[in-house]
Write a protein that holds these residues in place. Structure first.
Motif, PDB file in Angstrom:
ATOM      1  N   GLU A   1       0.822  -1.208   0.000  1.00 32.80           N
ATOM      2  CA  GLU A   1       0.000   0.000   0.000  1.00 32.80           C
ATOM      3  C   GLU A   1       0.857   1.260   0.000  1.00 32.80           C
ATOM      4  O   GLU A   1       0.478   2.273  -0.589  1.00 32.80           O
TER       5      GLU A   1
ATOM      6  N   ASN B   1      -1.210   4.060  -6.634  1.00 35.52           N
ATOM      7  CA  ASN B   1      -2.524   3.797  -7.239  1.00 35.52           C
ATOM      8  C   ASN B   1      -3.051   2.387  -7.012  1.00 35.52           C
ATOM      9  O   ASN B   1      -3.943   1.944  -7.727  1.00 35.52           O
TER      10      ASN B   1
ATOM     11  N   GLN C   1      -5.315  -0.366  -5.331  1.00 33.87           N
ATOM     12  CA  GLN C   1      -6.641  -0.329  -4.728  1.00 33.87           C
ATOM     13  C   GLN C   1      -6.828  -1.574  -3.868  1.00 33.87           C
ATOM     14  O   GLN C   1      -6.728  -2.703  -4.365  1.00 33.87           O
TER      15      GLN C   1
ATOM     16  N   TYR D   1      -5.818  -7.087  -3.991  1.00 34.83           N
ATOM     17  CA  TYR D   1      -5.554  -5.730  -4.471  1.00 34.83           C
ATOM     18  C   TYR D   1      -5.775  -5.686  -5.972  1.00 34.83           C
ATOM     19  O   TYR D   1      -5.684  -6.706  -6.663  1.00 34.83           O
TER      20      TYR D   1
END
Length: 80
Positions: free
Chosen positions: A23, A28, A30, A46
Motif C-alpha cells: 500500500e 494507485n 486499490q 488488491y
C-alpha cells in the motif's frame, strides 16, 4: 504470473506488514477484500490498473507469499 515468497512460515504479523508495504510503495493500488479461509489462512486482494495482486498468509502451505499479475520488484528498488 509473478510469485514472491516473503516468509517460509505462516505469520500474521509478516502478512500485515507485507500488505502495508504494498500500500505504501505501489502507487494507485486499490485495496480489495480481506478473506479468511476455513483454516484461518488470510488472503488480501488488491487491484492495480486492472491487474490482480494477492497477499497470502497460507497456514496449509506454511508461508507468506504474494501472487501478482505484474512485476512488483520495480516498486521496491531504491533510487540511486
Amino acid at each position: 504470473m509473478f510469485e514472491y515468497t516473503i516468509c517460509n512460515q505462516a505469520n500474521e504479523g509478516v502478512f500485515y506488514k507485507q500488505c502495508e508495504a504494498l500500500e505504501k510503495n505501489v502507487t494507485n493500488i486499490q485495496k480489495g477484500n480481506l478473506i479468511q479461509d476455513v483454516d484461518s489462512s488470510l488472503l488480501q486482494y488488491y487491484d492495480y490498473n486492472g491487474k490482480k495482486i494477492i497477499v497470502y498468509n497460507d497456514k496449509d502451505i506454511g508461508a507468506v507469499y504474494v501472487k501478482s499479475e505484474i512485476d512488483l520488484l520495480p516498486f521496491f528498488r531504491k533510487s540511486n
